[in-house]
Design a protein around this motif. Structure first.
Motif, PDB file in Angstrom:
ATOM      1  N   MET A 114       7.850  -7.452 -13.392  1.00 56.55           N
ATOM      2  CA  MET A 114       8.299  -6.140 -13.833  1.00 56.55           C
ATOM      3  C   MET A 114       7.209  -5.091 -13.622  1.00 56.55           C
ATOM      4  SD  MET A 114       9.467  -4.936 -17.648  1.00 56.55           S
ATOM      5  CE  MET A 114       7.758  -5.103 -18.232  1.00 56.55           C
ATOM      6  N   ILE A 115       5.955  -5.449 -13.932  1.00 59.14           N
ATOM      7  CA  ILE A 115       4.836  -4.517 -13.778  1.00 59.14           C
ATOM      8  C   ILE A 115       4.670  -4.109 -12.317  1.00 59.14           C
ATOM      9  CG2 ILE A 115       2.316  -4.312 -13.876  1.00 59.14           C
ATOM     10  CD1 ILE A 115       2.462  -6.107 -16.422  1.00 59.14           C
ATOM     11  N   VAL A 116       4.644  -5.108 -11.425  1.00 59.71           N
ATOM     12  CA  VAL A 116       4.450  -4.823 -10.002  1.00 59.71           C
ATOM     13  C   VAL A 116       5.619  -4.011  -9.458  1.00 59.71           C
ATOM     14  CG1 VAL A 116       4.196  -5.833  -7.704  1.00 59.71           C
ATOM     15  CG2 VAL A 116       3.030  -6.880  -9.650  1.00 59.71           C
ATOM     16  N   SER A 117       6.834  -4.410  -9.808  1.00 60.22           N
ATOM     17  CA  SER A 117       8.023  -3.704  -9.316  1.00 60.22           C
ATOM     18  C   SER A 117       8.031  -2.256  -9.780  1.00 60.22           C
ATOM     19  CB  SER A 117       9.291  -4.412  -9.789  1.00 60.22           C
ATOM     20  OG  SER A 117       9.365  -5.722  -9.279  1.00 60.22           O
ATOM     21  N   VAL A 170       5.178  -6.993   4.118  1.00 64.93           N
ATOM     22  CA  VAL A 170       3.835  -6.629   3.663  1.00 64.93           C
ATOM     23  C   VAL A 170       3.749  -5.116   3.506  1.00 64.93           C
ATOM     24  CG1 VAL A 170       2.727  -8.609   4.770  1.00 64.93           C
ATOM     25  CG2 VAL A 170       2.921  -6.460   6.015  1.00 64.93           C
ATOM     26  N   LEU A 171       2.727  -4.678   2.800  1.00 66.52           N
ATOM     27  CA  LEU A 171       2.487  -3.251   2.640  1.00 66.52           C
ATOM     28  C   LEU A 171       1.682  -2.714   3.821  1.00 66.52           C
ATOM     29  CD1 LEU A 171       1.475  -3.093  -1.144  1.00 66.52           C
ATOM     30  CD2 LEU A 171       3.699  -2.539  -0.133  1.00 66.52           C
ATOM     31  N   ASP A 197      -2.812   2.150  -0.334  1.00 68.02           N
ATOM     32  CA  ASP A 197      -3.540   3.245  -0.986  1.00 68.02           C
ATOM     33  C   ASP A 197      -2.684   3.900  -2.070  1.00 68.02           C
ATOM     34  OD1 ASP A 197      -5.783   2.834   0.553  1.00 68.02           O
ATOM     35  OD2 ASP A 197      -5.249   4.332   2.063  1.00 68.02           O
ATOM     36  N   SER A 198      -1.400   4.100  -1.782  1.00 67.54           N
ATOM     37  CA  SER A 198      -0.500   4.724  -2.765  1.00 67.54           C
ATOM     38  C   SER A 198      -0.354   3.851  -4.002  1.00 67.54           C
ATOM     39  CB  SER A 198       0.875   4.966  -2.133  1.00 67.54           C
ATOM     40  OG  SER A 198       0.791   5.891  -1.071  1.00 67.54           O
ATOM     41  N   LEU A 199      -0.242   2.534  -3.783  1.00 68.62           N
ATOM     42  CA  LEU A 199      -0.096   1.618  -4.907  1.00 68.62           C
ATOM     43  C   LEU A 199      -1.369   1.579  -5.742  1.00 68.62           C
ATOM     44  CD1 LEU A 199       1.561  -0.493  -6.421  1.00 68.62           C
ATOM     45  CD2 LEU A 199       0.667  -2.226  -4.844  1.00 68.62           C
ATOM     46  N   ARG A 200      -2.516   1.551  -5.083  1.00 71.01           N
ATOM     47  CA  ARG A 200      -3.791   1.575  -5.809  1.00 71.01           C
ATOM     48  C   ARG A 200      -3.907   2.830  -6.662  1.00 71.01           C
ATOM     49  NH1 ARG A 200      -7.250  -0.029  -0.485  1.00 71.01           N
ATOM     50  NH2 ARG A 200      -7.477  -2.284  -0.817  1.00 71.01           N
ATOM     51  N   ALA A 244       5.291   4.412  -6.909  1.00 72.10           N
ATOM     52  CA  ALA A 244       4.561   4.810  -5.708  1.00 72.10           C
ATOM     53  C   ALA A 244       5.497   5.133  -4.550  1.00 72.10           C
ATOM     54  CB  ALA A 244       3.594   3.690  -5.295  1.00 72.10           C
ATOM     55  N   GLY A 245       6.804   4.994  -4.776  1.00 71.83           N
ATOM     56  CA  GLY A 245       7.779   5.306  -3.731  1.00 71.83           C
ATOM     57  C   GLY A 245       7.837   4.264  -2.637  1.00 71.83           C
ATOM     58  N   ILE A 246       7.500   3.021  -2.968  1.00 66.91           N
ATOM     59  CA  ILE A 246       7.484   1.942  -1.983  1.00 66.91           C
ATOM     60  C   ILE A 246       8.700   1.050  -2.207  1.00 66.91           C
ATOM     61  CG2 ILE A 246       6.222  -0.067  -1.126  1.00 66.91           C
ATOM     62  CD1 ILE A 246       3.657   1.311  -2.198  1.00 66.91           C
ATOM     63  N   HIS A 247       9.504   0.887  -1.164  1.00 65.36           N
ATOM     64  CA  HIS A 247      10.726   0.086  -1.264  1.00 65.36           C
ATOM     65  C   HIS A 247      10.737  -0.952  -0.144  1.00 65.36           C
ATOM     66  CE1 HIS A 247      12.116   2.986  -4.215  1.00 65.36           C
ATOM     67  NE2 HIS A 247      11.811   3.952  -3.357  1.00 65.36           N
ATOM     68  N   LYS A 248      10.635  -2.218  -0.528  1.00 62.47           N
ATOM     69  CA  LYS A 248      10.592  -3.327   0.419  1.00 62.47           C
ATOM     70  C   LYS A 248      11.654  -4.354   0.052  1.00 62.47           C
ATOM     71  CE  LYS A 248       6.772  -2.064   2.676  1.00 62.47           C
ATOM     72  NZ  LYS A 248       6.664  -1.875   4.132  1.00 62.47           N
TER      73      LYS A 248
END
Length: 297
Positions: free
Chosen positions: A239-242, A127-128, A134-137, A248-252
């Motif tokens: 693709m859009i979400v990724s 999960v985020l 906030d960064s993704l938004r 946003a610099g988020i790697h999960k």
């Protein structure tokens, strides 16, 4: 025909990812991968066309079968059943209504033996964190282009509703008003209709998108479309979400819309929504699947 290579590769990659409190060793991952591959080949040979068709009967047959019609040794059965429980856990992590026939088999064996058996590995839902949300938004709402306005509404909708990718792509223009009202009727897995109730926290973004969407010339009634007016596919949504997560610099371990679905569930529970309502919103047939999010609290 079962995609033996693809399923095995994705399963071992999942085992090697940050999904467990106690990570598996390279040797264990290799062993479980080989075991799952043999199971898939066994099921394919047994006439199973789609992995969804696997039943507890097929699992029992594979786990207990030894050479030349004999019963497999206990240690072999243990490795096989442990591997398959994790494999179907992996499938459930992407399709929660999948079910886990291997776990059913293990539980059945425990009842027959009059004991509880060993404890299964503790898997962490991806999960985020709040700052990542906030960064993704921010990243999703940064561009004022048609695609940018769409993506902002798209990310907000999934975070608010927890819909599956297929359900998001199936939304129509009428569902835009349903979102603003905090209630959406969707057709989920197994063609089951459910009512998703939520707070439309991203209503301004959806309103902005609806104004833009109505100006587009297209016969497609999909809520989310491309610049050319064609409805989004699941691959496009992924693709859009990724892409937004990367910007946003988020790697999960997960990088697609299912990550946002897990995040929506955790946010609901954190804000005090009852577990039963979260189960209904997500479309889980078993509340035990939903309860796995409680560790996040």
């Amino acid at each position: 025909m079962i995609d033996v290579d693809g399923l095995t590769d994705r399963f071992t990659q999942w085992l090697a990812g940050p999904n467990f409190r106690n990570p598996y060793s390279v040797a264990t991952i290799r062993l479980y991968g080989v075991t799952v591959r043999r199971f898939l080949e066994f099921a394919d040979f047994d006439g199973v066309v789609d992995i969804h068709e696997v039943s507890i009967h097929i699992v029992r047959k594979y786990v207990t079968s030894g050479q030349n019609g004999t019963i497999a040794p206990k240690n072999t059965q243990t490795v096989r059943s442990s591997s398959l429980v994790l494999f179907f856990d992996y499938l459930e992590s992407n399709e929660e209504n999948f079910g886990n026939p291997a776990r059913e088999f293990v539980d059945d064996q425990k009842r027959k033996n009059g004991g509880r058996g060993g404890r299964s590995a503790s898997r962490l839902k991806t999960v985020l964190e709040w700052d990542e949300i906030d960064s993704l938004r921010f990243e999703a709402g940064r561009l004022e282009t048609i695609a940018g306005i769409r993506d902002a509404a798209l990310i907000g909708l999934i975070l608010d509703t927890g819909l599956r990718a297929s359900e998001v792509c199936g939304l129509t223009m009428a569902d835009g008003d349903g979102y603003l009202a905090g209630r959406l009727k969707v057709i989920g897995k197994g063609d089951k209709e459910r009512l998703v109730r939520f707070e439309p926290h991203h209503a301004p973004r959806m309103q902005s998108w609806l104004r833009t969407r109505r100006r587009l010339t297209t016969r497609d009634d999909s809520l989310f479309v491309t610049d050319q007016g064609n409805g989004l596919t699941i691959a496009m949504l992924y693709m859009i979400v990724s892409r937004l997560l990367g910007r946003a610099g988020i790697h999960k371990a997960q990088q697609g819309p299912h990550l946002l679905r897990h995040t929506a569930a955790s946010m609901w529970l954190a804000s005090g929504v009852e577990l039963k309502q979260v189960q209904e919103n997500l479309g889980h047939s078993n509340i035990g699947t939903t309860s796995r999010y409680l560790h996040l609290l």
